[in-house]
Design a protein around this motif. Structure first.
Motif, PDB file in Angstrom:
ATOM      1  N   ASP A   1     -87.306 -41.877  -3.320  1.00 17.41           N
ATOM      2  CA  ASP A   1     -86.806 -41.013  -2.067  1.00 17.41           C
ATOM      3  C   ASP A   1     -88.228 -40.278  -1.298  1.00 17.41           C
ATOM      4  N   ALA A   2     -89.222 -40.286  -1.973  1.00 13.43           N
ATOM      5  CA  ALA A   2     -90.335 -39.367  -1.511  1.00 13.43           C
ATOM      6  C   ALA A   2     -91.023 -39.920  -0.181  1.00 13.43           C
ATOM      7  N   GLN A   3     -91.182 -41.305  -0.003  1.00 12.45           N
ATOM      8  CA  GLN A   3     -91.840 -41.620   1.364  1.00 12.45           C
ATOM      9  C   GLN A   3     -90.730 -41.584   2.371  1.00 12.45           C
ATOM     10  N   GLN A   4     -89.604 -41.698   2.141  1.00 12.89           N
ATOM     11  CA  GLN A   4     -88.577 -41.435   3.395  1.00 12.89           C
ATOM     12  C   GLN A   4     -88.602 -40.136   3.587  1.00 12.89           C
TER      13      GLN A   4
ATOM     14  N   ARG B   1     -90.808 -37.744   3.286  1.00 15.38           N
ATOM     15  CA  ARG B   1     -92.410 -37.639   3.907  1.00 15.38           C
ATOM     16  C   ARG B   1     -92.388 -38.130   5.512  1.00 15.38           C
ATOM     17  N   GLY B   2     -91.703 -38.981   5.875  1.00 14.69           N
ATOM     18  CA  GLY B   2     -91.674 -39.625   7.098  1.00 14.69           C
ATOM     19  C   GLY B   2     -90.758 -38.493   8.108  1.00 14.69           C
TER      20      GLY B   2
ATOM     21  N   SER C   1     -99.033 -33.947  -1.002  1.00 15.16           N
ATOM     22  CA  SER C   1     -98.098 -34.271  -2.197  1.00 15.16           C
ATOM     23  C   SER C   1     -98.283 -33.542  -3.447  1.00 15.16           C
TER      24      SER C   1
ATOM     25  N   TYR D   1     -93.571 -31.608  -1.418  1.00 14.15           N
ATOM     26  CA  TYR D   1     -94.372 -31.627  -0.412  1.00 14.15           C
ATOM     27  C   TYR D   1     -94.668 -30.204   0.145  1.00 14.15           C
TER      28      TYR D   1
END
Length: 287
Positions: free
Chosen positions: A139-142, A144-145, A160, A246
Motif C-alpha cells: 500500500d505504500a506507493q498508493q 505516497r501518491g 520514506s 512517510y
C-alpha cells in the motif's frame, strides 16, 4: 474826482502787494499771525532733528507723547525678544537635528528587529513535520501518491523510512570475483570463517558478514571485525515484511491540516503523528 481817488487806491494796493512779494514788507508788519503762510511754515518743527541734551522733564508727558513712548518701549522689547529668539534658534535647531539623527539611527535597528522576528515566525510556521504511517509495502506507493496530492505546490519533502528494518554488516562492494576473492583471503587470515558472497545491486559483489534484526548485535559484530584489522560497513536493509512511514517536513500549518484530513478520510487519524525530537529521530515504533 472819484475816479482819481479810485485810481490812487488801486495803485497803492498794487504797490503794497509788490513790496510784500519783493520782501520789502513782512506779513507780521501788515497782518496779525493768523496761521497762514508764511507764519505757519515758520512755526513748524522737524521732529527727526529734535534732540534732548541734559534736559530733565519734571512735568507729566501729554497723552500722545506717552503713547509714543510706550510704543517705542514695546518696539524695543520686541527687538530684544527677536534677538533672543535668533540667538537661541541655532541651539534649538541643533537639538532637533540631534533628535532626528538619534531616531534615524534607531529606526533601522527597530526595523531590523521586526524583520528578524517576522522571519523567525515564518520559519517556525513552516517547520511543521509529520510522520504518516506505517503502511504495508503493497500500500505504500498508493499512500505516497495521495500524500503528494494533498500538499500545496512547493511545500513539503517526503522521505520514506522503513520500519522493522534489518542491519547488514559487510565489506565494501567490489566489481568482480577476483576482487571478492582477495577480501575473502583477508578474512581468513584474520580468523573470520563466517561470511557469505552475495550479488548486490547491479553487477557488484559483496562479502557479507551477517544480517541482523537487532542493531546492537550488528554493532558488536562490526566492532569485533575492526579489532581484527578489517573495515566493515553497517547498512540498513528493508525487511520482506517491512512497513513504510512517510516523513513530511517543511510544511506550514495549513498544509499539515490538509494532510491530516486526507489521512483521516483514507485511513485513520492514528496514522499521522508529529515527528519525534530531535530532528532525524526514527519514527515512533521503528526498531
Amino acid at each position: 474826482m472819484l475816479r482819481a481817488l479810485l485810481l490812487v487806491m488801486f495803485l497803492a494796493a498794487n504797490a503794497a502787494l509788490a513790496a510784500v512779494q519783493l520782501g520789502w514788507l513782512k506779513w507780521r508788519d501788515v497782518l496779525p499771525e493768523t496761521g497762514r503762510e508764511p507764519a505757519r511754515i515758520t512755526a513748524q518743527l522737524d521732529p527727526a532733528h529734535v534732540r534732548l541734551t541734559g534736559a530733565e522733564i519734571g512735568t507729566q508727558l501729554p497723552a500722545s507723547a506717552a503713547a509714543t513712548a510706550a510704543e517705542a518701549s514695546r518696539s524695543a522689547s520686541d527687538s530684544d525678544a527677536t534677538a533672543s529668539t535668533a540667538s537661541t534658534a541655532p541651539a534649538a535647531a541643533s537639538a532637533v537635528a540631534a533628535a532626528s539623527q538619534a531616531m534615524a539611527a534607531t529606526a533601522p535597528a527597530a526595523v531590523s528587529g521586526e524583520a528578524g522576528a517576522s522571519q523567525a515566525a515564518a520559519a517556525v510556521a513552516a517547520s511543521t513535520c509529520l510522520d504518516v504511517g506505517p503502511f504495508a509495502a503493497a500500500d505504500a506507493q498508493q499512500a505516497r501518491g495521495l500524500l503528494l496530492a494533498a500538499l500545496p505546490a512547493g511545500q513539503g519533502d517526503i522521505q520514506s523510512i522503513s520500519v522493522d528494518k534489518r542491519y547488514w554488516v559487510h565489506l565494501d562492494p567490489v566489481p568482480n570475483k577476483a576482487a571478492a576473492d582477495k577480501q575473502v583471503a583477508q578474512l581468513r587470515s584474520a580468523g573470520v570463517t563466517e561470511y557469505f558472497l552475495v550479488n548486490d545491486e547491479g553487477s557488484t559483489l559483496v562479502v557479507s558478514l551477517g544480517l541482523f534484526n537487532d542493531k546492537d548485535r550488528a554493532t558488536r559484530l562490526m566492532a569485533a571485525a575492526q579489532k581484527k584489522g578489517l573495515t566493515p560497513q553497517l547498512s540498513e536493509r528493508p525487511n520482506a515484511r517491512s512497513r513504510i512511514v512517510y516523513r513530511i517536513a517543511g510544511i506550514n500549518a495549513n498544509a499539515a491540516t490538509q494532510v491530516r484530513g486526507v489521512v483521516t478520510q483514507q485511513w485513520s487519524v492514528q496514522l499521522v503523528k508529529a515527528c519525534p525530537a530531535p530532528a532525524g529521530s526514527p519514527p515512533v515504533g521503528a526498531h
